[in-house]
Design a protein around this motif. Sequence first.
Motif, PDB file in Angstrom:
ATOM      1  N   GLU A 101      -8.145  -5.424 -10.297  1.00 58.61           N
ATOM      2  CA  GLU A 101      -7.764  -6.585 -11.103  1.00 58.61           C
ATOM      3  C   GLU A 101      -6.554  -7.306 -10.519  1.00 58.61           C
ATOM      4  N   GLU A 102      -6.595  -8.617 -10.569  1.00 60.72           N
ATOM      5  CA  GLU A 102      -5.426  -9.419 -10.229  1.00 60.72           C
ATOM      6  C   GLU A 102      -4.490  -9.440 -11.428  1.00 60.72           C
ATOM      7  N   PRO A 103      -3.156  -9.375 -11.214  1.00 65.92           N
ATOM      8  CA  PRO A 103      -2.231  -9.472 -12.354  1.00 65.92           C
ATOM      9  C   PRO A 103      -2.427 -10.788 -13.093  1.00 65.92           C
ATOM     10  N   PRO A 104      -2.300 -10.790 -14.424  1.00 66.80           N
ATOM     11  CA  PRO A 104      -2.417 -12.046 -15.185  1.00 66.80           C
ATOM     12  C   PRO A 104      -1.395 -13.070 -14.708  1.00 66.80           C
ATOM     13  N   SER A 105      -1.688 -14.325 -14.941  1.00 71.40           N
ATOM     14  CA  SER A 105      -0.783 -15.399 -14.543  1.00 71.40           C
ATOM     15  C   SER A 105       0.592 -15.182 -15.155  1.00 71.40           C
ATOM     16  N   GLY A 106       1.634 -15.283 -14.312  1.00 72.73           N
ATOM     17  CA  GLY A 106       3.009 -15.126 -14.801  1.00 72.73           C
ATOM     18  C   GLY A 106       3.504 -13.696 -14.786  1.00 72.73           C
ATOM     19  N   ILE A 107       2.647 -12.731 -14.379  1.00 73.73           N
ATOM     20  CA  ILE A 107       3.035 -11.326 -14.328  1.00 73.73           C
ATOM     21  C   ILE A 107       3.043 -10.884 -12.862  1.00 73.73           C
ATOM     22  N   SER A 108       4.166 -10.325 -12.406  1.00 73.20           N
ATOM     23  CA  SER A 108       4.279  -9.887 -11.014  1.00 73.20           C
ATOM     24  C   SER A 108       3.480  -8.603 -10.801  1.00 73.20           C
ATOM     25  N   SER A 109       3.224  -8.277  -9.542  1.00 67.92           N
ATOM     26  CA  SER A 109       2.485  -7.047  -9.225  1.00 67.92           C
ATOM     27  C   SER A 109       3.271  -5.819  -9.684  1.00 67.92           C
ATOM     28  N   LYS A 110       4.606  -5.876  -9.634  1.00 66.90           N
ATOM     29  CA  LYS A 110       5.446  -4.750 -10.083  1.00 66.90           C
ATOM     30  C   LYS A 110       5.285  -4.535 -11.582  1.00 66.90           C
ATOM     31  N   ASP A 111       5.367  -5.616 -12.328  1.00 59.37           N
ATOM     32  CA  ASP A 111       5.236  -5.515 -13.778  1.00 59.37           C
ATOM     33  C   ASP A 111       3.834  -5.071 -14.180  1.00 59.37           C
ATOM     34  N   TYR A 112       2.845  -5.508 -13.423  1.00 57.35           N
ATOM     35  CA  TYR A 112       1.465  -5.137 -13.738  1.00 57.35           C
ATOM     36  C   TYR A 112       1.253  -3.637 -13.529  1.00 57.35           C
ATOM     37  N   LEU A 113       1.848  -3.097 -12.457  1.00 58.72           N
ATOM     38  CA  LEU A 113       1.746  -1.663 -12.195  1.00 58.72           C
ATOM     39  C   LEU A 113       2.442  -0.866 -13.306  1.00 58.72           C
ATOM     40  N   LEU A 114       3.600  -1.328 -13.739  1.00 60.57           N
ATOM     41  CA  LEU A 114       4.313  -0.679 -14.848  1.00 60.57           C
ATOM     42  C   LEU A 114       3.472  -0.696 -16.118  1.00 60.57           C
ATOM     43  N   TYR A 115       2.841  -1.814 -16.355  1.00 57.84           N
ATOM     44  CA  TYR A 115       1.997  -1.973 -17.542  1.00 57.84           C
ATOM     45  C   TYR A 115       0.825  -0.990 -17.519  1.00 57.84           C
ATOM     46  N   LEU A 116       0.191  -0.820 -16.361  1.00 52.54           N
ATOM     47  CA  LEU A 116      -0.930   0.108 -16.241  1.00 52.54           C
ATOM     48  C   LEU A 116      -0.480   1.551 -16.475  1.00 52.54           C
ATOM     49  N   ILE A 117       0.661   1.924 -15.892  1.00 55.08           N
ATOM     50  CA  ILE A 117       1.201   3.281 -16.072  1.00 55.08           C
ATOM     51  C   ILE A 117       1.488   3.530 -17.553  1.00 55.08           C
ATOM     52  N   GLU A 132       0.820  -1.211   0.000  1.00 54.47           N
ATOM     53  CA  GLU A 132       0.000   0.000   0.000  1.00 54.47           C
ATOM     54  C   GLU A 132       0.857   1.267   0.000  1.00 54.47           C
ATOM     55  N   GLU A 133       1.901   1.281   0.841  1.00 49.01           N
ATOM     56  CA  GLU A 133       2.765   2.455   0.953  1.00 49.01           C
ATOM     57  C   GLU A 133       3.517   2.722  -0.350  1.00 49.01           C
ATOM     58  N   THR A 134       4.037   1.648  -0.972  1.00 45.69           N
ATOM     59  CA  THR A 134       4.788   1.793  -2.222  1.00 45.69           C
ATOM     60  C   THR A 134       3.878   2.293  -3.338  1.00 45.69           C
ATOM     61  N   LEU A 135       2.654   1.782  -3.394  1.00 43.09           N
ATOM     62  CA  LEU A 135       1.714   2.202  -4.420  1.00 43.09           C
ATOM     63  C   LEU A 135       1.433   3.702  -4.312  1.00 43.09           C
ATOM     64  N   LYS A 136       1.202   4.183  -3.088  1.00 44.54           N
ATOM     65  CA  LYS A 136       0.925   5.609  -2.888  1.00 44.54           C
ATOM     66  C   LYS A 136       2.130   6.466  -3.274  1.00 44.54           C
ATOM     67  N   GLU A 137       3.330   6.005  -2.924  1.00 43.78           N
ATOM     68  CA  GLU A 137       4.550   6.744  -3.265  1.00 43.78           C
ATOM     69  C   GLU A 137       4.732   6.845  -4.781  1.00 43.78           C
ATOM     70  N   SER A 150      -7.335   6.382 -12.033  1.00 50.59           N
ATOM     71  CA  SER A 150      -7.707   5.198 -12.826  1.00 50.59           C
ATOM     72  C   SER A 150      -6.664   4.092 -12.685  1.00 50.59           C
ATOM     73  N   ILE A 151      -5.378   4.464 -12.581  1.00 48.70           N
ATOM     74  CA  ILE A 151      -4.323   3.461 -12.371  1.00 48.70           C
ATOM     75  C   ILE A 151      -4.541   2.767 -11.035  1.00 48.70           C
ATOM     76  N   GLU A 152      -4.800   3.566 -10.001  1.00 52.06           N
ATOM     77  CA  GLU A 152      -4.998   3.007  -8.658  1.00 52.06           C
ATOM     78  C   GLU A 152      -6.209   2.073  -8.627  1.00 52.06           C
ATOM     79  N   GLU A 153      -7.321   2.510  -9.203  1.00 50.64           N
ATOM     80  CA  GLU A 153      -8.544   1.701  -9.176  1.00 50.64           C
ATOM     81  C   GLU A 153      -8.360   0.395  -9.933  1.00 50.64           C
ATOM     82  N   GLU A 154      -7.733   0.477 -11.102  1.00 52.40           N
ATOM     83  CA  GLU A 154      -7.539  -0.729 -11.905  1.00 52.40           C
ATOM     84  C   GLU A 154      -6.576  -1.696 -11.229  1.00 52.40           C
ATOM     85  N   TYR A 155      -5.542  -1.146 -10.596  1.00 48.51           N
ATOM     86  CA  TYR A 155      -4.564  -2.000  -9.909  1.00 48.51           C
ATOM     87  C   TYR A 155      -5.214  -2.735  -8.747  1.00 48.51           C
TER      88      TYR A 155
END
Length: 442
Positions: A61-77, A23-28, A53-58
């Motif tokens: 949605e759960e990241p797709p199989s094989g995609i980490s939460s970090k990569d998913y956040l990068l993808y949304l941005i 949560e803290e990293t996402l806000k930062e 919209s990035i925050e709400e979507e993150y």
Amino acid sequence: MKDLTDSLSKLVDKIRGASHIDEETLKEVLKDLQRALLKADVDVKLVYELTKSIEEEYRKEEPPSGISSKDYLLYLIYNKLISIMGGETEAKVELTKRPYVILLVGTEGSGKTTSAGKMAYWFSRKGYRVGLIETDTVRPGAHDQLRQLAEKLNIPFHVDPNSKDAVDIALKGLEKMRKEKVDLIIIDTAGRHRNEEELMKEIKEIYNAVTPDEVVLVIDSTMGKQAAAQAEAFNRNVPINSIFLTKMDSTSRGGGALASVVRTGAKIKFVGSGEYLEDVELFNAKKFVQRLLGMGNLEELMERMKSIEEEDQVLMELSEGKFNMLTFMKQLESMTKLGPLSKLLQMLPMTMLPAPMRSLNDDQLEDAQIRMRRWLAVMRSMTREELMDPSVLDASRIKRIALGSGTTPKDVRELIRQYELMKKMVGELKRSQRRLGRFIKQ
């Protein structure tokens, strides 16, 4: 744009370096993104909407199989930045007739004459014969500047420093360029501000006299978010078809100008990023955002996400009983990404395989692999209309597709037969599901 690129590259590094996205990293991360965009003069409301919209979507949605939460956040941005910078549709250049006439308009100091030279350079490199016309009777040196640009490019031009009638200059220039048999005519006009009624009246008169095929508004990107007001003001007087953004290399506010202009609905076609004629490119929001994020190390992630999305789309279409040649092509592309057919079959339980495929030897598997590659080549030579509705494929189209894919009409017909077989199987599967559903309800 260097400041924005540096800020966003640091943001990417921060996400990559995090052990996980709590949560803290996402806000930062979202605060850092807001600061970077606001510093680039992107509109406050737009920045808020983007990060929200990035925050709400993150969170949703759960990241797709094989995609980490970090990569998913990068993808949304990445995806959200592309949306505010113009979307994935690439700018198109089509000369629908010869000669094709472009009228350049813009305020004083926006870089219109230089942009005229850059556009002439760009089109000349594409093999078009270009002519330049200068109608600015206000700015001292405008004629000399355009003459020097044209002579440097070795292209025809028309100026008349003795005339004060901009419309007359434009019409005589058009007549000269038609005799020169040019493909494209670029007409430069005097710089003007929104309150300069006489100059705005002049541009309307030029527009009505030459009836251009396209009006390009040249905007100085140092204006930042104020660029939108300029685009709207010009559009009230003459129909603006596309935008040329200048000085994108020398300002930290370029992102703001770009985002605000896109929001007006205007189509950005060219971007100028330096003082030389060759410092011009056709605008592509996807490539622009990739540069902002330092996308070299993120390209693999984007390819993986795209592959997952395509596979999900195919599964959804199949579950809904929708099946066309485009769906079939996506299926085959997904299969080829998984490697050789022999390895793919080894990963599947024998009970999942159709009886004929359980006894295929290596030569037969290799033959099947070759056919799949051939079918993909055929489908990639089809138009979207043909992929969506293969029933339009007649002998003439089949011959054209075979020629374009380096195959034979026999190969194309083999694909059509295979497609019809697959379509029938999908239809039967859907009917079986409906019958089972009715049975369960009873």
